[in-house]
Design an enzyme around this catalytic site. Structure first.
Site, mmCIF file in Angstrom:
data_model
loop_
_atom_site.group_PDB
_atom_site.id
_atom_site.type_symbol
_atom_site.label_atom_id
_atom_site.label_comp_id
_atom_site.label_asym_id
_atom_site.label_seq_id
_atom_site.Cartn_x
_atom_site.Cartn_y
_atom_site.Cartn_z
ATOM 1 N N CYS A 261 33.248 -13.743 12.036
ATOM 2 C CA CYS A 261 34.468 -13.136 12.572
ATOM 3 C C CYS A 261 34.239 -11.650 12.833
ATOM 4 O O CYS A 261 35.182 -10.871 12.915
ATOM 5 C CB CYS A 261 35.640 -13.356 11.621
ATOM 6 N N ARG B 38 39.147 -26.158 10.594
ATOM 7 C CA ARG B 38 39.301 -26.899 9.330
ATOM 8 C C ARG B 38 39.536 -28.378 9.630
ATOM 9 O O ARG B 38 39.007 -29.275 8.974
ATOM 10 C CB ARG B 38 40.476 -26.326 8.523
ATOM 11 N N ALA C 164 28.301 -15.614 -3.121
ATOM 12 C CA ALA C 164 27.735 -16.765 -2.410
ATOM 13 C C ALA C 164 26.223 -16.617 -2.199
ATOM 14 O O ALA C 164 25.483 -17.595 -2.287
ATOM 15 C CB ALA C 164 28.432 -16.951 -1.065
ATOM 16 N N PHE D 164 32.317 -19.675 1.382
ATOM 17 C CA PHE D 164 33.230 -18.531 1.191
ATOM 18 C C PHE D 164 34.635 -19.106 1.297
ATOM 19 O O PHE D 164 35.290 -19.026 2.330
ATOM 20 C CB PHE D 164 33.006 -17.468 2.282
ATOM 21 N N SER E 100 34.162 -15.354 -4.318
ATOM 22 C CA SER E 100 33.984 -14.247 -5.265
ATOM 23 C C SER E 100 35.302 -13.702 -5.816
ATOM 24 O O SER E 100 35.310 -12.996 -6.810
ATOM 25 C CB SER E 100 33.188 -13.106 -4.608
ATOM 26 N N ASP F 112 31.906 -19.379 6.076
ATOM 27 C CA ASP F 112 32.914 -18.576 6.791
ATOM 28 C C ASP F 112 33.056 -17.237 6.075
ATOM 29 O O ASP F 112 34.069 -16.962 5.434
ATOM 30 C CB ASP F 112 34.253 -19.337 6.794
HETATM 31 N N1 SAH Z 1 37.320 -20.207 5.083
HETATM 32 C C1 SAH Z 1 38.453 -19.567 4.464
HETATM 33 C C2 SAH Z 1 38.501 -18.083 4.745
HETATM 34 C C3 SAH Z 1 37.293 -17.311 4.269
HETATM 35 S S1 SAH Z 1 37.523 -15.580 4.272
HETATM 36 C C4 SAH Z 1 39.720 -20.282 4.910
HETATM 37 O O1 SAH Z 1 39.642 -21.181 5.761
HETATM 38 O O2 SAH Z 1 40.796 -19.951 4.421
HETATM 39 C C5 SAH Z 1 36.087 -15.030 3.469
HETATM 40 C C6 SAH Z 1 36.128 -15.171 1.958
HETATM 41 O O3 SAH Z 1 34.871 -14.780 1.432
HETATM 42 C C7 SAH Z 1 37.160 -14.307 1.255
HETATM 43 O O4 SAH Z 1 37.968 -15.111 0.457
HETATM 44 C C8 SAH Z 1 36.329 -13.351 0.378
HETATM 45 O O5 SAH Z 1 36.952 -13.090 -0.876
HETATM 46 C C9 SAH Z 1 35.085 -14.156 0.177
HETATM 47 N N2 SAH Z 1 33.880 -13.378 -0.092
HETATM 48 C C10 SAH Z 1 33.520 -12.165 0.369
HETATM 49 N N3 SAH Z 1 32.294 -11.840 -0.025
HETATM 50 C C11 SAH Z 1 31.849 -12.886 -0.772
HETATM 51 C C12 SAH Z 1 30.635 -13.157 -1.457
HETATM 52 N N4 SAH Z 1 29.625 -12.290 -1.423
HETATM 53 N N5 SAH Z 1 30.506 -14.336 -2.096
HETATM 54 C C13 SAH Z 1 31.524 -15.238 -2.107
HETATM 55 N N6 SAH Z 1 32.687 -15.022 -1.470
HETATM 56 C C14 SAH Z 1 32.859 -13.880 -0.817
#
Ligand code: SAH
Length: 397
Positions: free
Chosen positions: A341, A213, A281, A229, A252, A301
């Site tokens: 991840c 970040r 997304a 995400f 989401s 991510d």
């Molecule tokens: N980058 C963030 C962590 C991301 S974790 C940070 O630094 O804190 C991944 C995220 O993707 C989660 O919040 C999950 O709710 C979201 N997610 C999962 N599937 C998704 C989708 N299809 N579209 C959008 N978001 C999604």
């Protein structure tokens, strides 16, 4: 001490001799004695040599996890006291400890504590007991955590799916102390975040991405940013703090966006530059592409698409799809910070997926940097499975 033992099949002692801590069910010839779930057993080679002391887990494919390879080791409360004190000392010595009050204190196998994860959010600890052995020593571990950190509140988030594989029921709630923990305030590189320890994903915050970040923050000046995400806005807020001209954060989960809005408000930043979009997304990026949108920096991510190698195929498809869309949305000279991840997708496979996505998008691109988990998530050399987070910074020429 229990006299129980696991006798390995002939030739199956190799990984233990390299100090890999997992003993799979297929490697076990027979069980001596009647160990209960979580009991300490000796692990012996076919010729009777004691290789390790391990926690027995009768319901799991990972039939035992080694606590120690030292011949005379004693697995007792003092053992956990020492391992936890060492893990906490390591974190205190990290540069990150000067920049944040939120750190992973115990990272399972890589800290010699298989099945135990502990994160610190200011003065609240969050613990996950994910294996039969960690569960067995829960009280001793909790005492040792209080002793090593002087934190009085420990919230237990033993609600991860993997507990089922160990035959353990979920457990949630304060194991020590009690306080409001739906919005634990933390500081990361000068930015304020609120962590929902009780209901957030994992233990509430993705500490492994801290330094990434910060890197994105340094790259964001003057760019329009898309955070694909965004969870509680970690990358989005870092990018805004770094001088992004506009940020679109796609997520989401409605509760995650709610916390993201609060996080944005908790910092002295121009919130009007950020748009939160509650959407899938994949769908939203496709819509943006159809609208001809362009961004100067995109962060992807996504969640773990492939926990194990068996799911890698489907996961590869998903990574490729979303990265292909990102390449289409990148302006020339734009940057893509893209992550995986998934334990089942290794660095080489991830890179080839991204290469395929760029090719299909018709984007001429090059890797500028590689990302890893922050150093409070160490990877023990004998435990390569610990190396789950990988990322690439890619430039679209
Ligand atoms: N980058 C963030 C962590 C991301 S974790 C940070 O630094 O804190 C991944 C995220 O993707 C989660 O919040 C999950 O709710 C979201 N997610 C999962 N599937 C998704 C989708 N299809 N579209 C959008 N978001 C999604």
């Amino acid at each position: 001490m229990s006299a129980s033992a696991l006798i390995l099949k002939k030739g199956r002692e190799r990984s233990l001799k390299r100090r890999h801590p997992w003993i799979f069910s297929g490697a076990v010839e027979r069980v001596l004695g009647k160990p209960d779930s979580g009991d300490t057993v000796e692990v012996k080679s076919a010729d009777g040599a004691v290789l390790a002391l391990a926690a027995y887990s009768p319901d799991s494919q990972i039939r035992a996890r080694a606590w120690s390879f030292a011949p005379g080791a004693k697995i007792d409360a003092a053992f956990f006291g020492e391992r936890i004190a060492a893990a906490v000392r390591l974190r205190e010595s990290l540069a990150a400890a000067k920049h944040t009050n939120a750190l992973r204190l115990v990272h399972g196998e890589s800290d010699g504590l298989p099945g135990l994860v502990v994160d610190r959010y200011a003065d609240v600890l969050v613990a996950q007991f994910l294996s039969a052995g960690a569960e067995r020593w829960r009280e001793a571990i909790l005492d040792a955590l209080v002793e090593a950190t002087r934190c009085e509140a420990i919230y237990e988030r033993s609600d991860a799916e993997v507990r089922k594989l160990e035959g353990l029921e979920p457990r949630l709630g304060f194991a020590r102390g009690n306080r409001e923990a739906k919005r634990c305030p933390i500081v990361e590189h000068g930015l304020n975040f609120r962590v929902d320890v009780e209901g957030g994903q994992k233990t509430g915050f993705f500490l492994d991405q801290r330094e990434n970040r910060q890197r994105v923050r340094a790259l964001a000046a003057g760019r329009e940013v898309l955070d694909g995400f965004s969870y509680t806005g970690g990358f989005a807020i870092a990018a805004l703090a770094g001088g992004a001209t506009r940020v679109m954060a796609v997520e989401s989960s409605a509760p995650a966006i709610e916390v993201a809005r609060e996080n944005l408000a908790a910092n002295p930043l121009d919130a009007s530059k950020v748009e939160f979009v509650k959407a899938d997304a994949f769908t939203h990026l496709r819509t943006l592409r159809d609208q001809g949108a362009r961004f100067g920096l995109i962060v992807l991510d996504p969640p773990k698409f492939a926990p194990t190698a068996a799911q890698a195929r489907n996961a590869a498809r998903a990574y490729k799809d979303v990265n292909l869309l990102a390449f289409k949305l990148l302006a020339p000279g734009g940057l893509l910070a893209t992550f995986s991840c998934s334990g089942g997708v290794d660095t080489a496979l991830f890179q080839s997926i991204i290469a395929g996505a760029a090719l299909d998008a018709g984007a001429d691109a090059a890797i500028l940097e590689r990302f890893h988990a922050a150093p409070d998530h160490p990877v023990a050399l004998e435990f390569p499975e610990g190396d789950y987070l990988k990322g690439l910074l890619v430039l679209r020429k």
